[in-house]
Write a protein that holds these residues in place. Structure first.
Motif, PDB file in Angstrom:
ATOM      1  N   GLY A   9       0.824  -1.189   0.000  1.00 37.78           N
ATOM      2  CA  GLY A   9       0.000   0.000   0.000  1.00 37.78           C
ATOM      3  C   GLY A   9       0.860   1.241   0.000  1.00 37.78           C
ATOM      4  O   GLY A   9       2.032   1.186  -0.332  1.00 37.78           O
ATOM      5  N   PRO A  10       0.308   2.322   0.451  1.00 39.55           N
ATOM      6  CA  PRO A  10      -1.110   2.440   0.787  1.00 39.55           C
ATOM      7  C   PRO A  10      -1.993   2.547  -0.450  1.00 39.55           C
ATOM      8  O   PRO A  10      -1.535   2.909  -1.522  1.00 39.55           O
ATOM      9  CB  PRO A  10      -1.157   3.737   1.611  1.00 39.55           C
ATOM     10  CG  PRO A  10      -0.008   4.549   1.099  1.00 39.55           C
ATOM     11  CD  PRO A  10       1.059   3.558   0.687  1.00 39.55           C
ATOM     12  N   VAL A  11      -3.247   2.166  -0.251  1.00 46.10           N
ATOM     13  CA  VAL A  11      -4.250   2.274  -1.298  1.00 46.10           C
ATOM     14  C   VAL A  11      -5.262   3.329  -0.862  1.00 46.10           C
ATOM     15  O   VAL A  11      -5.770   3.273   0.257  1.00 46.10           O
ATOM     16  CB  VAL A  11      -4.976   0.921  -1.508  1.00 46.10           C
ATOM     17  CG1 VAL A  11      -6.123   1.082  -2.491  1.00 46.10           C
ATOM     18  CG2 VAL A  11      -3.990  -0.146  -1.978  1.00 46.10           C
ATOM     19  N   GLN A  38      -7.201  -4.703  10.599  1.00 49.91           N
ATOM     20  CA  GLN A  38      -6.818  -3.959  11.803  1.00 49.91           C
ATOM     21  C   GLN A  38      -7.286  -2.522  11.659  1.00 49.91           C
ATOM     22  O   GLN A  38      -6.731  -1.755  10.861  1.00 49.91           O
ATOM     23  CB  GLN A  38      -5.312  -4.012  12.013  1.00 49.91           C
ATOM     24  CG  GLN A  38      -4.848  -3.368  13.316  1.00 49.91           C
ATOM     25  CD  GLN A  38      -3.355  -3.471  13.508  1.00 49.91           C
ATOM     26  OE1 GLN A  38      -2.596  -3.493  12.552  1.00 49.91           O
ATOM     27  NE2 GLN A  38      -2.930  -3.546  14.758  1.00 49.91           N
ATOM     28  N   TYR A  39      -8.302  -2.162  12.420  1.00 52.51           N
ATOM     29  CA  TYR A  39      -8.766  -0.774  12.441  1.00 52.51           C
ATOM     30  C   TYR A  39      -7.856   0.036  13.361  1.00 52.51           C
ATOM     31  O   TYR A  39      -7.199  -0.520  14.255  1.00 52.51           O
ATOM     32  CB  TYR A  39     -10.219  -0.711  12.912  1.00 52.51           C
ATOM     33  CG  TYR A  39     -11.167  -1.452  11.999  1.00 52.51           C
ATOM     34  CD1 TYR A  39     -11.679  -2.698  12.353  1.00 52.51           C
ATOM     35  CD2 TYR A  39     -11.541  -0.912  10.768  1.00 52.51           C
ATOM     36  CE1 TYR A  39     -12.533  -3.385  11.513  1.00 52.51           C
ATOM     37  CE2 TYR A  39     -12.397  -1.598   9.920  1.00 52.51           C
ATOM     38  CZ  TYR A  39     -12.877  -2.835  10.299  1.00 52.51           C
ATOM     39  OH  TYR A  39     -13.714  -3.522   9.455  1.00 52.51           O
ATOM     40  N   GLY A 103       1.086 -11.770   5.439  1.00 54.77           N
ATOM     41  CA  GLY A 103       1.659 -10.814   4.506  1.00 54.77           C
ATOM     42  C   GLY A 103       1.982  -9.527   5.235  1.00 54.77           C
ATOM     43  O   GLY A 103       1.712  -9.383   6.435  1.00 54.77           O
ATOM     44  N   LYS A 104       2.553  -8.561   4.520  1.00 57.39           N
ATOM     45  CA  LYS A 104       3.006  -7.322   5.151  1.00 57.39           C
ATOM     46  C   LYS A 104       1.869  -6.376   5.511  1.00 57.39           C
ATOM     47  O   LYS A 104       2.077  -5.437   6.259  1.00 57.39           O
ATOM     48  CB  LYS A 104       3.992  -6.589   4.233  1.00 57.39           C
ATOM     49  CG  LYS A 104       5.363  -7.207   4.199  1.00 57.39           C
ATOM     50  CD  LYS A 104       6.351  -6.350   3.415  1.00 57.39           C
ATOM     51  CE  LYS A 104       6.877  -5.195   4.256  1.00 57.39           C
ATOM     52  NZ  LYS A 104       8.026  -4.524   3.592  1.00 57.39           N
ATOM     53  N   GLY A 105       0.698  -6.618   4.978  1.00 53.94           N
ATOM     54  CA  GLY A 105      -0.407  -5.721   5.256  1.00 53.94           C
ATOM     55  C   GLY A 105      -0.540  -4.644   4.189  1.00 53.94           C
ATOM     56  O   GLY A 105       0.452  -4.182   3.629  1.00 53.94           O
ATOM     57  N   THR A 106      -1.772  -4.268   3.916  1.00 49.55           N
ATOM     58  CA  THR A 106      -2.070  -3.203   2.953  1.00 49.55           C
ATOM     59  C   THR A 106      -2.961  -2.185   3.631  1.00 49.55           C
ATOM     60  O   THR A 106      -4.047  -2.531   4.102  1.00 49.55           O
ATOM     61  CB  THR A 106      -2.784  -3.764   1.703  1.00 49.55           C
ATOM     62  OG1 THR A 106      -1.990  -4.769   1.113  1.00 49.55           O
ATOM     63  CG2 THR A 106      -3.055  -2.648   0.703  1.00 49.55           C
ATOM     64  N   LYS A 107      -2.479  -0.957   3.689  1.00 47.04           N
ATOM     65  CA  LYS A 107      -3.268   0.091   4.313  1.00 47.04           C
ATOM     66  C   LYS A 107      -4.236   0.674   3.294  1.00 47.04           C
ATOM     67  O   LYS A 107      -3.832   1.115   2.217  1.00 47.04           O
ATOM     68  CB  LYS A 107      -2.373   1.195   4.862  1.00 47.04           C
ATOM     69  CG  LYS A 107      -3.147   2.285   5.593  1.00 47.04           C
ATOM     70  CD  LYS A 107      -2.225   3.307   6.230  1.00 47.04           C
ATOM     71  CE  LYS A 107      -3.037   4.352   6.982  1.00 47.04           C
ATOM     72  NZ  LYS A 107      -2.181   5.356   7.624  1.00 47.04           N
TER      73      LYS A 107
END
Lengths: 112, 115
Positions: A9-11, A38-39, A103-107
């Motif tokens: 991300g970020p998207v 994750q909020y 995974g690394k996560g996408t914001k």
């Protein structure tokens, strides 16, 4: 070893836009696949899951289909809302394993 | 709704000091986990714990780490002599079983800063 790759991300999307977050995995055997969200200021929450090939997980308008042929589990939503702004994590649990591989996560940021 | 709670939410410690991160898993769960996320990196598995012993651990979980369930409700992660590279968000999780597709419930995390 097992691994998960998801789009960086970020998207940033406008409200009501279509969302796709790509996730591919490498694992031996038949892993279970998950999307966690994750909020801000909160812990990881399970969003949806799938345990075998061609299963579709769905929740809160989000969907993902377990594609063994492409080793993918892409997250989609037809119309995002501001409240969907969060970090999204793709994860797998290998057969017979206790651990989740993330995974690394996408914001994702959704703007009105 | 039952939840996993972690304390403190943020801890700052000096290099070389011992820290204990605390977690209260969901009450009827039997499997407990610790994960960590270094800023900008992946969430990484550290250890799983069942029936009062470690069931699986990663390469990260070396001799400076230990886990304990000191009573019927708490689950702790101890880092004996903290290093700068231990700075991360630490997540506790629990589940009621480990069959395929079982959901792990996560706490909100403890941010550890080693200075």
């Amino acid at each position: 070893g097992d691994s998960v790759t998801q789009m960086e991300g970020p998207v940033t999307l406008s409200e009501e836009a279509f969302l796709t977050i790509n996730c591919t995995y490498t694992a031996t055997g038949y892993p279970s696949l998950f999307w966690y969200v994750q909020y801000p200021g909160e812990g990881l929450q399970l969003l949806l899951k799938a345990t075998k090939a061609d299963d579709k997980g769905s929740n809160k308008g989000f969907e993902a289909t377990y594609r063994k042929e492409t080793t993918s589990f892409h997250l989609e939503k037809g119309s995002v809302q501001v409240s969907d702004s969060a970090v999204y994590f793709c994860a797998l649990r290998g057969a017979g394993s206790y651990q989740l591989t993330f995974g690394k996560g996408t914001k994702l940021s959704v703007i009105p | 709704e039952p939840e996993v709670t972690q304390t403190p939410s943020h801890q700052v410690t000096q290099m070389g000091q011992e820290v204990i991160l605390r977690c209260v898993p969901i009450s009827n769960h039997l499997y407990f986990y610790w994960y960590r996320q270094i800023l900008g990196q992946k969430v990484e598995f550290l250890v799983s714990f069942y029936n009062n012993e470690i069931s699986e651990k990663s390469e990260i979980f070396d001799d400076q780490f230990s886990v304990e369930r000191p009573d019927g409700s708490n689950f702790t992660l101890k880092i004996r002599s903290t290093k700068l590279e231990d700075s991360a968000m630490y997540f506790c999780a629990s589940s009621d079983r480990t069959r395929r597709g079982t959901e792990a419930f996560f706490g909100q995390g403890t941010r550890l800063t080693v200075v």
